[in-house]
Scaffold this motif. Sequence first.
Motif, PDB file in Angstrom:
ATOM      1  N   ALA A 117       0.828  -1.197   0.000  1.00  0.00           N
ATOM      2  CA  ALA A 117       0.000   0.000   0.000  1.00  0.00           C
ATOM      3  C   ALA A 117       0.868   1.254   0.000  1.00  0.00           C
ATOM      4  O   ALA A 117       1.817   1.370   0.774  1.00  0.00           O
ATOM      5  N   LYS A 118       0.540   2.183  -0.891  1.00  0.00           N
ATOM      6  CA  LYS A 118       1.265   3.443  -0.993  1.00  0.00           C
ATOM      7  C   LYS A 118       0.428   4.565  -0.369  1.00  0.00           C
ATOM      8  O   LYS A 118      -0.797   4.591  -0.474  1.00  0.00           O
ATOM      9  N   ILE A 119       1.102   5.499   0.262  1.00  0.00           N
ATOM     10  CA  ILE A 119       0.425   6.625   0.899  1.00  0.00           C
ATOM     11  C   ILE A 119       0.027   7.641  -0.166  1.00  0.00           C
ATOM     12  O   ILE A 119       0.802   7.957  -1.066  1.00  0.00           O
ATOM     13  N   ALA A 168      -2.571  11.395  -0.899  1.00  0.00           N
ATOM     14  CA  ALA A 168      -3.196  12.560  -0.271  1.00  0.00           C
ATOM     15  C   ALA A 168      -4.559  12.165   0.288  1.00  0.00           C
ATOM     16  O   ALA A 168      -5.333  11.460  -0.360  1.00  0.00           O
ATOM     17  N   GLY A 169      -4.847  12.622   1.499  1.00  0.00           N
ATOM     18  CA  GLY A 169      -6.114  12.286   2.145  1.00  0.00           C
ATOM     19  C   GLY A 169      -6.028  11.120   3.102  1.00  0.00           C
ATOM     20  O   GLY A 169      -6.939  10.897   3.905  1.00  0.00           O
ATOM     21  N   ASP A 170      -4.934  10.349   3.040  1.00  0.00           N
ATOM     22  CA  ASP A 170      -4.754   9.211   3.951  1.00  0.00           C
ATOM     23  C   ASP A 170      -4.403   9.695   5.361  1.00  0.00           C
ATOM     24  O   ASP A 170      -3.747  10.724   5.531  1.00  0.00           O
ATOM     25  N   LEU A 171      -4.823   8.922   6.341  1.00  0.00           N
ATOM     26  CA  LEU A 171      -4.392   9.154   7.711  1.00  0.00           C
ATOM     27  C   LEU A 171      -3.125   8.345   7.954  1.00  0.00           C
ATOM     28  O   LEU A 171      -3.085   7.150   7.651  1.00  0.00           O
ATOM     29  N   VAL A 172      -2.113   8.995   8.488  1.00  0.00           N
ATOM     30  CA  VAL A 172      -0.823   8.343   8.717  1.00  0.00           C
ATOM     31  C   VAL A 172      -0.353   8.658  10.136  1.00  0.00           C
ATOM     32  O   VAL A 172      -0.470   9.791  10.603  1.00  0.00           O
ATOM     33  N   LYS A 191       5.099   6.975  -0.760  1.00  0.00           N
ATOM     34  CA  LYS A 191       5.898   6.070   0.061  1.00  0.00           C
ATOM     35  C   LYS A 191       5.039   4.904   0.537  1.00  0.00           C
ATOM     36  O   LYS A 191       3.821   5.004   0.661  1.00  0.00           O
ATOM     37  N   GLU A 192       5.676   3.784   0.831  1.00  0.00           N
ATOM     38  CA  GLU A 192       4.971   2.656   1.418  1.00  0.00           C
ATOM     39  C   GLU A 192       4.813   2.885   2.919  1.00  0.00           C
ATOM     40  O   GLU A 192       5.651   3.518   3.555  1.00  0.00           O
ATOM     41  N   TYR A 250       8.737   7.215  11.390  1.00  0.00           N
ATOM     42  CA  TYR A 250       8.223   6.125  10.568  1.00  0.00           C
ATOM     43  C   TYR A 250       6.776   6.431  10.192  1.00  0.00           C
ATOM     44  O   TYR A 250       6.013   6.971  11.004  1.00  0.00           O
ATOM     45  N   LEU A 251       6.413   6.085   8.978  1.00  0.00           N
ATOM     46  CA  LEU A 251       5.062   6.326   8.481  1.00  0.00           C
ATOM     47  C   LEU A 251       4.247   5.044   8.651  1.00  0.00           C
ATOM     48  O   LEU A 251       4.385   4.103   7.872  1.00  0.00           O
ATOM     49  N   LEU A 252       3.422   5.003   9.682  1.00  0.00           N
ATOM     50  CA  LEU A 252       2.679   3.789  10.022  1.00  0.00           C
ATOM     51  C   LEU A 252       1.208   3.915   9.672  1.00  0.00           C
ATOM     52  O   LEU A 252       0.613   4.994   9.800  1.00  0.00           O
ATOM     53  N   LYS A 253       0.631   2.798   9.262  1.00  0.00           N
ATOM     54  CA  LYS A 253      -0.805   2.764   8.993  1.00  0.00           C
ATOM     55  C   LYS A 253      -1.532   2.717  10.341  1.00  0.00           C
ATOM     56  O   LYS A 253      -1.267   1.830  11.158  1.00  0.00           O
ATOM     57  N   PRO A 254      -2.429   3.652  10.630  1.00  0.00           N
ATOM     58  CA  PRO A 254      -3.063   3.716  11.945  1.00  0.00           C
ATOM     59  C   PRO A 254      -3.925   2.492  12.253  1.00  0.00           C
ATOM     60  O   PRO A 254      -4.644   1.988  11.384  1.00  0.00           O
TER      61      PRO A 254
END
Length: 266
Positions: A2-4, A6-10, A45-46, A60-64
């Motif tokens: 999954a790529k990040i 615009a509009g995603d929560l990170v 970014k992933e 780090y960019l984590l999926k909530p």
Amino acid sequence: MAKIKAGDLVLFFYNDSKKWLLKISKKEQFHSHIGVIKHSDAIGKEFGSRLITNKDKYVYLLKPTLHDHVMKMQHSTQIVYPKDFGYIAARMGVQSGQKIVEIGTGSGSLTTFLASIVNPRGHVYTFDVEPKFMEVAEKNIKKAGMSKYVTMHEMNLKKSKKMPLKDMDLAIIDLGDPWEVLPQVRKMLKSSGSVAAICPTMNQLEKLSVAFVENEFTDIECTEHILRRIEARDGKTRHSYQGIGHTTYLAIARKVHFNKKRTKKK
């Protein structure tokens, strides 16, 4: 992967005490004591990738997860913490497809958790009397992506003679005087259905336990759940100096029929 976008929560994660839940926007920048990061640098970014700030620090960019949403949500009232969620779910047998009535929405933390389990076929019906609290809860529930599985009602069930729901699988009460709505909860619950009440004090717990019996509930259990974190490090593991201690007491019971003998009036 999954790529990040615009509009995603990170979740921007620096360490356990420094983490931020952000909605990604192409034009926004994230400013903190560890430096500045452009949101646009995260796009493409992933999840799990690392970004460097202008102060040579990294996040780090984590999926909530649901835990992240709950711990970072706006609080209008005291929330029910994740440490209590798991026990409530296991003890009550929460599962997909169930219908749950919740009296006392608060900030929507428990509402969100329950909706995350009962979806996609189940539903949570939550009631509160304070419009300002409900407005905050609605935003929190929407941010966690659970709005489709929650119906909110501004209604005082203590004064209701006709119940708005029936055949509910489970019930949650988060009020200062939970015993006041037990008769209404009983009418809405299926036989053998469980009810859980959130009680901040032992005085409330004691009064509620008496009310459970008076309203024909059994399998009554009262508990408190303390979470103690461990600082696990090579050669110097110890208990953490910080942690979540007492937050609430839980009272759980099940609806039954006592078959009380009733004498006819002459």
